[in-house]
Design a protein around this motif. Sequence first.
Motif, short mmCIF file in Angstrom:
data_model
loop_
_atom_site.label_atom_id
_atom_site.label_comp_id
_atom_site.label_asym_id
_atom_site.label_seq_id
_atom_site.Cartn_x
_atom_site.Cartn_y
_atom_site.Cartn_z
N LEU A 21 12.35 -10.51 38.66
CA LEU A 21 13.48 -9.57 38.64
C LEU A 21 14.22 -9.64 37.31
O LEU A 21 14.65 -8.61 36.77
N ARG A 22 14.38 -10.84 36.76
CA ARG A 22 15.07 -10.99 35.47
C ARG A 22 14.30 -10.28 34.37
O ARG A 22 14.88 -9.56 33.54
N GLU A 23 12.98 -10.51 34.33
CA GLU A 23 12.17 -9.89 33.29
C GLU A 23 12.16 -8.37 33.43
O GLU A 23 12.20 -7.64 32.43
N LYS A 24 12.13 -7.90 34.67
CA LYS A 24 12.15 -6.45 34.91
C LYS A 24 13.47 -5.85 34.44
O LYS A 24 13.52 -4.70 33.96
N ALA A 25 14.56 -6.64 34.54
CA ALA A 25 15.87 -6.17 34.09
C ALA A 25 16.04 -6.30 32.58
O ALA A 25 17.06 -5.86 32.02
N GLY A 26 15.05 -6.90 31.91
CA GLY A 26 15.10 -7.04 30.46
C GLY A 26 16.10 -8.08 29.98
O GLY A 26 16.64 -7.96 28.86
N LEU A 27 16.34 -9.11 30.78
CA LEU A 27 17.32 -10.13 30.44
C LEU A 27 16.63 -11.44 30.07
O LEU A 27 15.54 -11.75 30.55
N THR A 28 17.29 -12.20 29.20
CA THR A 28 16.76 -13.51 28.81
C THR A 28 17.39 -14.61 29.66
O THR A 28 18.46 -14.41 30.27
N VAL A 29 16.76 -15.77 29.67
CA VAL A 29 17.31 -16.91 30.39
C VAL A 29 18.69 -17.27 29.84
O VAL A 29 19.63 -17.54 30.60
N SER A 30 18.82 -17.26 28.51
CA SER A 30 20.09 -17.60 27.89
C SER A 30 21.17 -16.58 28.26
O SER A 30 22.31 -16.96 28.55
N GLY A 31 20.80 -15.32 28.25
CA GLY A 31 21.76 -14.27 28.60
C GLY A 31 22.24 -14.39 30.04
O GLY A 31 23.42 -14.22 30.33
N VAL A 32 21.31 -14.68 30.94
CA VAL A 32 21.69 -14.84 32.35
C VAL A 32 22.58 -16.07 32.51
O VAL A 32 23.57 -16.04 33.25
N GLY A 33 22.23 -17.15 31.81
CA GLY A 33 23.05 -18.35 31.89
C GLY A 33 24.47 -18.11 31.42
O GLY A 33 25.44 -18.56 32.03
N GLU A 34 24.61 -17.36 30.32
CA GLU A 34 25.94 -17.05 29.79
C GLU A 34 26.73 -16.21 30.79
O GLU A 34 27.92 -16.44 31.01
N HIS A 35 26.07 -15.24 31.43
CA HIS A 35 26.73 -14.39 32.41
C HIS A 35 27.18 -15.20 33.63
O HIS A 35 28.26 -14.96 34.19
N MET A 36 26.34 -16.17 34.02
CA MET A 36 26.61 -16.95 35.24
C MET A 36 27.51 -18.16 34.97
O MET A 36 27.93 -18.83 35.91
N GLY A 37 27.77 -18.44 33.69
CA GLY A 37 28.53 -19.64 33.38
C GLY A 37 27.73 -20.89 33.65
O GLY A 37 28.27 -21.93 34.05
#
Length: 287
Positions: A21-37
């Motif tokens: 789902l993350r890859e399909k949304a075009g997001l990186t692991v770092s970007g998701v981590g920053e969003h999630m704190g």
Amino acid sequence: MAMGLGPTARRRRLGAHLSELREKAGLTVSGVGEHMGASPQTIRNWEKGQASMKKMELAALLELYDAPHEVRQTLEDARREGSKRSWWSTYRLPEWFKPYVGLETDAALVCNFEQELIPGLLQTEDYARAIHTSGGHITDPEDVEKRVAARMERQRRLFDKDNPLELRAVISEAALQRKVGGRKVWSEQLEHLLTMADLPNVMFQVVSYEAGEHASMTSGFTVLEFSEPADPDVAYMESPLGGHVIEDNSDVTLLRNLFDELRSSAMPQRESVDLVREIAPGQPLTA
């Protein structure tokens, strides 16, 4: 011990869905981590199924990924099941060993090569106890009986009529010759090995001294295979400092090929059993 899909497998499958789902949304692991704190490593651990998630954490991820509503409840069900306590949680196992036990619980096939010891799934209680007490620094005396009981519990899957674990074991002849626990314990272990070799789901082979050098002279290892294509194979190795699960596809493939080489250089099962009878005190040799 439950023989159905365990918490570890459910976390791994949930993690695979989250990665997709993350890859399909075009997001990186770092970007998701920053969003999630959260740290990138936390996100990776979730995607590898190596850590449990809270309900709100999963909901936030699925909202970020704009996941279809029809799959959100399915993934929440998987999260909840994956967060349940595992059967081994009361056995005081070392933290580095728990991930392997979780994976072994869900595996369909275990391929194990050992240099110095009889494989854990084929050990007697006394043999296992002798290993855990062979050095005071290895296992806390208060934990020994728990560790032995956990090893015996792991073996139950070999006898499960509905979902038997398949075991392919290759050992060096040195493991047969080493008198772990003294002559009595060692003798009973070899007799037990002969009994276990009769199980239809157990294949046992020995790399004899006469074979000379072989493909893995330095250490033993294990490769786990699973019945579902969604669960990729993994490997496992131990050292005096602990053990670690290997998930990199190229490394797992290398160890799987190495195991096949070892099987090719080992004696067939019937000849291996004959060698055990030859070594074991008081065991009659077959005609």
